[in-house]
Scaffold this motif. Structure first.
Motif, PDB file in Angstrom:
ATOM      1  N   ASP A  52      12.894   3.790 -22.432  1.00  0.00           N
ATOM      2  CA  ASP A  52      13.020   4.852 -23.406  1.00  0.00           C
ATOM      3  C   ASP A  52      11.711   5.070 -24.237  1.00  0.00           C
ATOM      4  O   ASP A  52      11.498   6.249 -24.846  1.00  0.00           O
ATOM      5  CB  ASP A  52      14.271   4.661 -24.433  1.00  0.00           C
TER       6      ASP A  52
ATOM      7  N   ASP B 181      12.954  -1.137 -31.659  1.00  0.00           N
ATOM      8  CA  ASP B 181      12.959  -0.453 -30.635  1.00  0.00           C
ATOM      9  C   ASP B 181      13.850   0.918 -30.808  1.00  0.00           C
ATOM     10  O   ASP B 181      13.495   2.057 -30.530  1.00  0.00           O
ATOM     11  CB  ASP B 181      13.885  -1.051 -29.353  1.00  0.00           C
ATOM     12  N   LYS B 182      14.881   0.947 -31.704  1.00  0.00           N
ATOM     13  CA  LYS B 182      15.594   2.032 -31.695  1.00  0.00           C
ATOM     14  C   LYS B 182      14.966   3.060 -32.748  1.00  0.00           C
ATOM     15  O   LYS B 182      14.974   4.387 -32.247  1.00  0.00           O
ATOM     16  CB  LYS B 182      16.950   1.580 -32.646  1.00  0.00           C
ATOM     17  N   ASP B 183      14.115   2.595 -33.603  1.00  0.00           N
ATOM     18  CA  ASP B 183      13.476   3.745 -34.311  1.00  0.00           C
ATOM     19  C   ASP B 183      11.985   3.977 -33.994  1.00  0.00           C
ATOM     20  O   ASP B 183      11.311   4.119 -34.743  1.00  0.00           O
ATOM     21  CB  ASP B 183      13.679   3.442 -35.952  1.00  0.00           C
ATOM     22  N   TYR B 184      11.718   3.512 -32.682  1.00  0.00           N
ATOM     23  CA  TYR B 184      10.321   3.657 -32.200  1.00  0.00           C
ATOM     24  C   TYR B 184       9.829   5.066 -32.441  1.00  0.00           C
ATOM     25  O   TYR B 184      10.516   6.009 -31.955  1.00  0.00           O
ATOM     26  CB  TYR B 184      10.060   3.372 -30.804  1.00  0.00           C
TER      27      TYR B 184
ATOM     28  N   SER C 225      11.959  -6.020 -32.749  1.00  0.00           N
ATOM     29  CA  SER C 225      13.367  -5.376 -32.845  1.00  0.00           C
ATOM     30  C   SER C 225      13.446  -3.994 -33.053  1.00  0.00           C
ATOM     31  O   SER C 225      14.263  -3.329 -33.106  1.00  0.00           O
ATOM     32  CB  SER C 225      13.902  -6.214 -34.089  1.00  0.00           C
TER      33      SER C 225
ATOM     34  N   SER D 248       7.861   2.954 -35.371  1.00  0.00           N
ATOM     35  CA  SER D 248       7.861   2.893 -36.945  1.00  0.00           C
ATOM     36  C   SER D 248       6.683   2.637 -37.464  1.00  0.00           C
ATOM     37  O   SER D 248       6.715   2.408 -38.632  1.00  0.00           O
ATOM     38  CB  SER D 248       9.015   1.820 -37.220  1.00  0.00           C
TER      39      SER D 248
ATOM     40  N   THR E  62       9.327   8.393 -24.671  1.00  0.00           N
ATOM     41  CA  THR E  62       9.170   9.118 -26.128  1.00  0.00           C
ATOM     42  C   THR E  62       7.713   9.379 -25.813  1.00  0.00           C
ATOM     43  O   THR E  62       7.210  10.541 -26.493  1.00  0.00           O
ATOM     44  CB  THR E  62       9.270   7.844 -27.218  1.00  0.00           C
TER      45      THR E  62
END
Lengths: 499, 332
Positions: free
Chosen positions: B274, B38-41, B36, B43, B278
């Motif tokens: 995304d 993904d947003k703060d990859y 889950s 982490s 990064t």
């Protein structure tokens, strides 16, 4: 040269440099004594640390790891019959036999002194006559390497133990396992059964760990709960001056062998140890002692494998040619530091080179003190109860074989080899010839075929080159002498049985 | 006294083992937890699989790059060496890892050759590219005292003396293919001698046991500087920045395909874009840092940066090229 050496000594005698050498040695000894962690891996893992260091300290740290790891392999070989590195497989033969007799103290003392003498002598040779020797090493091409490998294999007869036919069978098993994988010249897959893991062949290090360590652990489990279990004892018997004097000749000869084999591209510490063991036996008056705990059987391989270190530096520093995997990593380390190995190195960076030389000498001396001081601690391993030691050894076997390439397949290979090794032991087949076959088989095959590619199929390439002819002759003599002797003996005794 | 010694020793050994096990487990655990984040990859730490042994050129390049990339990614990157199958073992594991960006694989030129050589079904299409980092062309190198100084003279000599021995890094290796191409394009008969890697081939050349090699400039640099060997030409469009005085083959009058080894970074093919972006940003920036460029220069390795898209196209071209060559040369 004297002035350069004194300058080097002054540069090396700084506490930072000395500390770095000692740290390197301690790391090296730990890595070397863990089965599966080889010298190459030790040096490679420490390499990135040296990028940010000064040239001399950085290189000497790696040198310390290298020297220490070659020595460290002998500790576990002697104490628990588990060669920490392939270079110590020969040491296990007599070293462990001595430990079983309660003479671990003495065996470790001999191994430490022999390692130091071998290392020191090879560095002295490196300092004095490196350029002359390096050009000789370059003469080694495929036919010479083939002859050297064949000579190495002929040693099977002297490490076979009681029965020569069982030794030869074991050697052939090793050679057969070595044929698995992509064929070294044509690139054709052999016995791979479409398995990707078998493509590059069976790595001999997990096989070695299985055959020596795992099988030994399985074997000890048998007696674990029986009442007649005897704890290993460690007697406080020190090495006597008289005994040491008997070993000097062996150590000198073995150091010569090790330095010579070390500088030849493609041959390293493992081969030198077996060759030195064989020569020690050949020159010994008490041949029957070998395999049962001869001090010479410990001194010879240990002096030889440590003298490979200086020998391997000869082509590296003077020609920029790495003879084996460890020196290839060292070549990278030197280049990153802006030191370009080769003939110019001595002219452009003379002071640094001689500081490295002094550092190598010091590393060997420190190794002596660390080794001798550590013996009391090392031998405590033998006092650990079997019920605790055996699981630990098995864990080490698994971790060691896995860490080689982070590949589970190697762990499977180790266990299979362990089970086979257990039965080999039951039926009194020696394990070392298998290792010898595994190490030398690929070297022999690829160089034989490469020679023929070079000569476009003309077999005379093996008879027209002087070094090749000499080595092939020695190989034939070594292999057949014991057989002839056995035949003669039988005739004299009127027995019909051969071998 | 004796008892305390035993206890100490036991404690020491147990703690060592725990350390060793812990060291192994951290490497393994980083690929298989929740999906889950993904947003703060990223982490958590990222694992880089290097399908080559520790200490070699691929490994040291990876480690130098990682040292420089960690600060741009903001998380530590652990290097795991997975050897076997000419790199196919490690790469297969990298391709089959969870596509969450926490397992990155180093790949090299062999990835576009495995399938053609029949070694592994793995191709570059099992990955999504991050960036190409390094490219080194094949270079025709001969002893310094050889009686030829240019490609032209070499070809003329080889026509008079058929069967010149040319060392390569193993049958089917990139340097073998390079030598075959030179032979085919120049119409000369060469005797290809395979070695176990480039270094032993170079050693044999210095010893005078073979007549030429077609390996990268990095692998002969030491010997070029020592004056033992000379390079006649490189197999690329542009001259190599490591040996800028040496002409390319086309300058020397022989049109050959560009052949070289390269190293790049990839993730499993289902990784979200995304995350790839990064990683691409972090590693591209890392490869431009002075610490990395000076490492590459000292090691004689060429830097060639290609973004994710360019790298994909580059691998497509390589794959086609090698497919054709391996078929034509009958190496399959």
């Amino acid at each position: 040269m004297m002035s350069l050496l004194t300058e080097g000594l002054a540069n090396a005698l700084q506490w930072q440099v000395l500390l770095v050498i000692i740290i390197g040695l301690l790391i090296g000894i730990s890595i070397g004594s863990l089965p599966g962690l080889t010298s190459t891996m030790g040096v490679a893992l420490i390499l990135p640390v040296t990028f940010g260091m000064e040239a001399v300290s950085g290189i000497l740290l790696l040198v310390g790891v290298y020297f220490g790891s070659v020595y460290g392999g002998s500790l576990t070989a002697i104490l628990i019959n588990t060669p920490g590195t392939p270079a110590s497989a020969a040491t296990a033969l007599d070293g462990f036999a001595l430990a079983k007799r309660g003479l671990a103290n003495k065996a470790l003392t001999v191994s430490t002194i022999a390692s130091t003498i071998g290392g020191l002598l090879s560095v002295i040779v490196l300092i004095l006559v490196a350029p002359q020797l390096a050009n000789f090493a370059l003469k080694f091409s495929a036919p010479e390497s083939f002859a050297l490998a064949l000579f190495g294999l002929s040693i099977v007869s002297s490490i076979s133990g009681k029965s020569m036919s069982k030794g030869l069978i074991a050697g052939l098993i090793g050679l057969l396992i070595a044929t698995i994988g992509l064929d070294p010249i044509g690139g054709f897959p052999r016995f791979t059964f479409d398995s990707m893991d078998l493509m590059t062949g069976v790595n001999f290090i997990p096989v070695m760990i299985g055959l020596f360590a795992a099988s030994e652990a399985f074997h000890s489990m048998e007696n674990l709960f029986s009442s007649r279990q005897v704890a290993m004892k460690v007697e406080k018997i020190k090495l006597k001056w008289q005994e040491f004097k008997m070993l000097i000749g062996t150590m000198l000869r073995s150091s010569g062998i090790g330095t010579f084999i070390g500088m030849i591209p493609g041959a390293g510490a493992d081969i030198s140890a077996f060759v030195a063991y064989n020569e020690a036996k050949r020159f010994s008056k008490n041949k029957e002692e070998f395999g049962k705990g001869a001090l010479k059987g410990v001194a010879a391989p240990e002096a030889a494998n440590n003298s490979v270190t200086g020998g391997a530096m000869i082509p590296l520093l003077t020609l920029g040619i790495p003879g084996d995997a460890v020196t290839a990593v060292l070549l990278g380390a030197l280049m990153v530091q802006g030191l370009q190995p080769g003939p110019m190195l001595f002219e452009t960076n003379g002071p640094i080179v001689y500081t490295l030389f002094v550092g190598m000498l010091l590393a060997n001396v420190f190794m002596l003190f660390i080794g001798l001081a550590g013996i009391r601690l090392f031998t405590k391993v033998l006092l650990i109860p079997k019920a605790v030691l055996i699981p630990m050894i098995i864990v080490l076997c698994v971790v060691g074989s896995y860490s080689l390439g982070n590949n589970y397949f190697d762990v499977v290979v180790m266990f299979v080899a362990g089970v086979i090794g257990y039965f080999l032991k039951k039926f009194e087949f020696p394990a070392s010839p298998i290792i010898l076959g595994l190490i030398l088989g690929p070297m022999m095959e690829s160089n034989f075929r490469r020679s023929l590619v070079m000569s476009e199929g003309d077999i005379s390439i093996f008879f027209t080159r002087p070094i090749t002819v000499v080595l092939l002759t020695i190989a034939i003599i070594t292999l057949f002498t014991p057989i002839f002797k056995a035949v003669l003996q039988n005739k004299r005794n009127g027995k019909g049985e051969l071998l | 006294m004796k008892n305390s010694m035993k206890k100490f020793l036991g404690l020491f050994i147990v703690s060592t083992l725990i350390f060793v096990l812990a060291a192994c487990s951290t490497k393994e655990s980083s690929g298989n937890t929740d999906n889950s984040g993904d947003k703060d990859y990223p982490s958590k730490p990222v694992t880089l699989i290097v399908p080559a042994a520790a200490g070699g050129g691929t490994d040291t390049t990876a480690r130098a790059l990682v040292a420089s990339a960690e600060k741009f990614l903001g998380k530590s990157i652990g290097v795991v060496n997975k050897t076997g199958g000419s790199g196919s073992v490690g790469m297969t594991e990298g391709a089959n890892a969870k596509p969450d960006g926490y397992t990155v694989s180093m790949v090299f030129v062999e990835l576009t050759m495995f399938e053609h050589l029949g070694l592994s079904p793995l191709t570059h299409n099992d990955f999504k590219p991050i960036a190409l980092i390094n490219l080194d062309p094949a270079a025709l190198t001969v002893p310094a005292d050889a009686p030829y100084d240019t490609v032209e003279e070499f070809i003329a000599y080889a026509k008079e003396n058929p069967g010149l021995k040319i060392g390569n890094a193993g049958t089917g290796s990139i340097w073998h293919i390079a030598a075959e191409i030179v032979g085919a394009e120049a119409g000369i008969e060469l005797n290809h001698v395979p070695f176990e890697g480039a270094a032993p081939a170079v050693t044999a050349l210095v010893g005078g046991h073979v007549d030429a090699v077609t390996v990268s400039p990095a692998e002969v640099k030491t010997q070029l500087d020592a004056g033992n060997l000379k390079t006649l030409a490189v197999m690329s469009d542009e001259r190599s920045n490591i040996i800028p005085d040496v002409p390319t083959f086309s300058e020397a009058g022989l049109e050959v395909s560009n052949i070289g080894t390269w190293r790049g970074l990839t993730v499993p093919k289902d990784t979200p874009d995304d995350i790839v972006a990064t990683l691409e940003a972090a590693f591209m920036k890392a490869a431009e840092q002075e610490e990395f460029t000076s490492f590459m220069e000292n090691s004689g390795l060429g830097i060639q940066l290609k973004s994710s898209n360019e790298f994909q196209q580059f691998m497509d071209e390589n794959y086609e090229l090698f497919g054709k060559m391996i078929k034509d040369l009958d190496l399959h």
